[in-house]
Design an enzyme around this catalytic site. Structure first.
Site, short mmCIF file in Angstrom:
data_model
loop_
_atom_site.label_atom_id
_atom_site.label_comp_id
_atom_site.label_asym_id
_atom_site.label_seq_id
_atom_site.Cartn_x
_atom_site.Cartn_y
_atom_site.Cartn_z
N LYS A 22 0.84 -1.21 0.00
CA LYS A 22 0.00 0.00 0.00
C LYS A 22 0.87 1.26 0.00
CE LYS A 22 -1.57 1.61 4.09
NZ LYS A 22 -1.31 3.02 4.46
N ASN A 23 1.87 1.28 0.89
CA ASN A 23 2.63 2.51 1.05
C ASN A 23 3.62 2.77 -0.09
OD1 ASN A 23 1.18 3.03 3.30
ND2 ASN A 23 2.78 2.47 4.76
N ARG A 91 -4.57 10.65 4.70
CA ARG A 91 -3.43 11.52 4.90
C ARG A 91 -2.38 11.35 3.80
NH1 ARG A 91 0.76 12.64 6.54
NH2 ARG A 91 1.10 14.65 7.55
N CYS A 115 -3.95 12.75 12.78
CA CYS A 115 -4.77 11.54 12.83
C CYS A 115 -4.53 10.90 14.18
CB CYS A 115 -4.49 10.61 11.65
SG CYS A 115 -2.98 9.69 11.80
N ARG A 120 1.28 14.52 12.91
CA ARG A 120 1.59 14.34 11.50
C ARG A 120 1.68 15.65 10.70
NH1 ARG A 120 -0.82 8.86 9.30
NH2 ARG A 120 1.21 8.91 8.31
N PRO A 121 2.62 16.53 11.08
CA PRO A 121 2.80 17.77 10.32
C PRO A 121 3.39 17.51 8.93
CG PRO A 121 4.56 17.50 11.93
CD PRO A 121 3.61 16.34 12.14
N ILE A 122 3.34 18.55 8.07
CA ILE A 122 3.98 18.40 6.74
C ILE A 122 5.04 19.49 6.54
CG2 ILE A 122 2.07 17.17 5.61
CD1 ILE A 122 1.44 19.96 4.25
N LEU A 124 8.16 19.46 6.79
CA LEU A 124 9.36 19.05 6.05
C LEU A 124 9.09 18.96 4.54
CD1 LEU A 124 10.59 16.31 8.56
CD2 LEU A 124 11.57 18.60 8.25
N ASP A 306 4.97 0.63 11.90
CA ASP A 306 3.74 0.00 11.39
C ASP A 306 3.57 -1.45 11.83
OD1 ASP A 306 3.16 2.36 10.15
OD2 ASP A 306 3.79 1.73 8.14
N ILE A 328 8.45 6.99 16.57
CA ILE A 328 8.08 7.69 15.35
C ILE A 328 6.81 8.52 15.55
CG2 ILE A 328 7.59 7.45 12.85
CD1 ILE A 328 10.39 6.40 13.61
N ARG A 398 -8.48 -0.41 4.87
CA ARG A 398 -7.66 0.61 4.21
C ARG A 398 -6.32 0.03 3.76
NH1 ARG A 398 -7.76 6.32 7.11
NH2 ARG A 398 -6.50 6.64 5.27
N1 EPU Z 1 7.17 14.51 10.40
C1 EPU Z 1 7.42 15.82 10.67
N2 EPU Z 1 7.26 16.72 9.64
C2 EPU Z 1 6.90 16.33 8.40
C3 EPU Z 1 6.65 14.98 8.13
C4 EPU Z 1 6.81 14.08 9.16
O1 EPU Z 1 7.74 16.20 11.78
O2 EPU Z 1 6.79 17.20 7.52
C5 EPU Z 1 7.33 13.52 11.48
C6 EPU Z 1 6.04 12.74 11.74
O3 EPU Z 1 5.17 13.44 12.61
C7 EPU Z 1 6.58 11.48 12.36
C8 EPU Z 1 7.88 11.26 11.57
O4 EPU Z 1 8.23 12.53 11.04
O5 EPU Z 1 6.90 11.69 13.71
C9 EPU Z 1 7.81 10.25 10.46
O6 EPU Z 1 6.67 10.50 9.64
P1 EPU Z 1 6.68 10.23 8.08
O7 EPU Z 1 6.59 11.52 7.37
O8 EPU Z 1 7.81 9.33 7.75
O9 EPU Z 1 5.30 9.46 7.90
P2 EPU Z 1 4.45 9.46 6.58
O10 EPU Z 1 5.35 9.54 5.43
O11 EPU Z 1 3.35 10.44 6.69
C10 EPU Z 1 4.47 6.90 6.08
C11 EPU Z 1 3.47 5.79 6.03
C12 EPU Z 1 3.00 5.45 7.44
C13 EPU Z 1 4.24 5.05 8.27
C14 EPU Z 1 5.25 6.18 8.25
C15 EPU Z 1 6.55 5.85 8.99
C16 EPU Z 1 2.38 6.07 3.89
C17 EPU Z 1 1.14 6.37 3.14
N3 EPU Z 1 2.33 6.18 5.22
O12 EPU Z 1 3.79 8.02 6.64
O13 EPU Z 1 2.16 4.32 7.30
O14 EPU Z 1 3.84 4.79 9.59
O15 EPU Z 1 5.59 6.51 6.89
O16 EPU Z 1 7.12 4.73 8.46
O17 EPU Z 1 3.39 5.70 3.31
C18 EPU Z 1 0.43 2.84 7.90
O18 EPU Z 1 0.60 2.26 6.81
O19 EPU Z 1 -0.28 2.36 8.81
C19 EPU Z 1 1.08 4.13 8.12
C20 EPU Z 1 0.67 4.99 9.06
#
Ligand code: EPU
Length: 421
Positions: A22-23, A91, A115, A120-122, A124, A306, A328, A398
């Site tokens: 999925k990811n 998300r 969530c 889960r900020p963006i 970065l 995960d 994480i 999902r």
């Molecule tokens: N973070 C920031 N700023 C950002 C982005 C992330 O501070 O701009 C922080 C997050 O809050 C978290 C850490 O960095 O503490 C890692 O988050 P990451 O951005 O890596 O998560 P993601 O890319 O949003 C993906 C997977 C998640 C998985 C995480 C970590 C997808 C669609 N989602 O999320 O999958 O847990 O990487 O490996 O690829 C799941 O499948 O159940 C799931 C939640």
């Protein structure tokens, strides 16, 4: 709403095939927006999240066909606006931002919001776009990213919890069509990022270093259509390996990538569940009694967040004390109180869960709170004595393709029923 009704206590036995990831599939589907030519993505798992991504691509103007795991996307003419109603549901939809910015030089996307597993900020993702020359404005709950031109740059994408997976994907996709060379430092090393880079390179991008903390992207003028097969889902694979151990069964996983599962296989071994390779298959079976282990979730190649919840279910069956530390996501322990309803003895201390394992679990009605927490409850239900009803399994749908059918094939007594309200 639907639930799973599980009659526990049956050791899982037999073979099961791992679905596509999925990811990996979500950002790869988003990447098809980078070209006006058709792309074909194979081994896309049929899940509500991937269907939903297909819907988002269609809402942007792409022609999308989803037939037996192969998704054809033709994004000949697209617009750069994604509405709140679409983005809030998933998300992961934020990963359309990079491709839209690269192709149209503008993206207007609703901020996804937090969530249940964390804020889960963006920030970065946005920092990366800015480093490439984009102007970012946040207005009325939307991110507006615009750029006259994108210019390659060196940037550091590490955050407070380490690298970001979708942030790396987003910036990598944006940089494919930038002028000049982009170097992402502290990039996420997850196999899903590597798979995305492979697809982008098949489209004509010039990316090297994916899978390491430094990714280099030499911008090109245009990308073309390509075909790609998504990697197997390492999180689904881990979930089935753990379920085999929790039920004292023996499961043959077909099509799993052992090289993506080192940390999980290592910890399962310490816990008394051996995972061996036979050709391309993995076989999970117990060596005897379960043993407690300590786990800390980390970015790849560390133990995946995960898989934390599923492992907690297993360790609640292992006599002794296990400490699981979540590094994480700050609030990814929603499954703890539901596992307690099945008889597990778990205490939360800051970022750690202290699992006093070994008490027998007994069936009860429980509520799924998020995708991986749902999987943990299913595993606990399979191992528990008596009947467990896991409610709100739309969370599970999902991210797990036909989990109930796959478990039935392994002998589990599990049924999908309409939830009684
Ligand atoms: N973070 C920031 N700023 C950002 C982005 C992330 O501070 O701009 C922080 C997050 O809050 C978290 C850490 O960095 O503490 C890692 O988050 P990451 O951005 O890596 O998560 P993601 O890319 O949003 C993906 C997977 C998640 C998985 C995480 C970590 C997808 C669609 N989602 O999320 O999958 O847990 O990487 O490996 O690829 C799941 O499948 O159940 C799931 C939640």
């Amino acid at each position: 709403m639907e639930s799973f009704l599980i009659k526990g206590g049956v050791p899982l036995q037999g073979e099961v095939t791992v679905s596509g990831s999925k990811n990996a599939a979500l950002p790869i589907l988003a990447a098809t927006l980078l070209t006006e030519e058709p792309c074909v993505i194979r081994r896309v798992p049929d899940l509500s999240d991937t269907r939903f991504m297909a819907q988002i691509l269609a809402s942007l103007g792409a022609r999308v066909e989803f037939v037996r795991g192969a998704v054809t996307v033709h994004a000949q003419k697209i617009q750069g606006y994604a509405d709140y109603e679409l983005v809030r549901k998933m998300r992961g939809s934020i990963c359309i931002a990079g491709p839209l910015l690269a192709r149209l030089r503008q993206a207007r996307i609703s901020l996804p919001g937090g969530c249940i597993i964390g804020a889960r900020p963006i920030n970065l993702h946005l920092k990366g776009f800015q480093a490439l020359g984009a102007k970012i404005k946040i207005e009325g709950g939307y991110v507006n990213a615009t750029a006259k031109c994108l210019v390659g740059n060196s940037l550091f994408l590490g955050g407070r919890a380490g690298p970001t997976v979708l942030g790396t994907a987003n910036v990598m996709m944006a940089a494919t069509l930038a002028d000049g060379v982009t170097v992402i430092e502290s990039a996420a090393c997850e196999p899903e990022v590597v798979d995305l880079a492979k697809f982008l390179n098949a489209m004509g991008a010039q990316i090297s270093g994916a899978g390491s903390p430094t990714i280099t992207i030499a911008g090109v003028k245009k990308l073309h259509g390509a075909e790609h097969e998504v990697i197997p889902d390492r999180i689904e694979a881990a979930t089935f390996l753990i379920a085999a151990g929790a039920t004292n069964g023996e499961v043959i996983l077909k099509g799993a990538r052992a090289d993506h599962l080192h940390a999980v296989i290592d910890k399962l071994g310490d816990a008394g569940v051996s995972v061996t390779r036979r050709g391309l298959d993995l076989i999970a079976r117990r060596r005897g009694g379960l043993m407690p282990v300590d786990i800390t979730t980390l970015p790849y190649s560390g133990f995946p967040t995960d898989v934390q919840a599923q492992m907690m279910s297993l360790l609640s069956l292992a006599p002794g004390l296990s400490i699981i530390t979540e590094r994480i996501f700050e609030s990814r322990f929603m499954h703890v109180s539901e596992l307690a309803r099945l008889g597990a003895d778990i205490e939360i201390e800051g970022p750690s869960a202290i699992v006093k394992g070994g008490r027998p679990l007994s069936g009860a009605p429980v509520m799924a709170s998020d995708l991986r927490a749902s999987a943990a409850l299913v595993i606990a239900g399979l191992a528990a004595k008596g009947a467990t009803q896991v409610n709100r399994i739309y969370h599970l749908d999902r991210g797990y393709e036909q989990m109930d059918a796959k478990l039935r094939k392994l002998g589990a007594r599990i049924r999908r029923v309409e939830e009684k309200t």
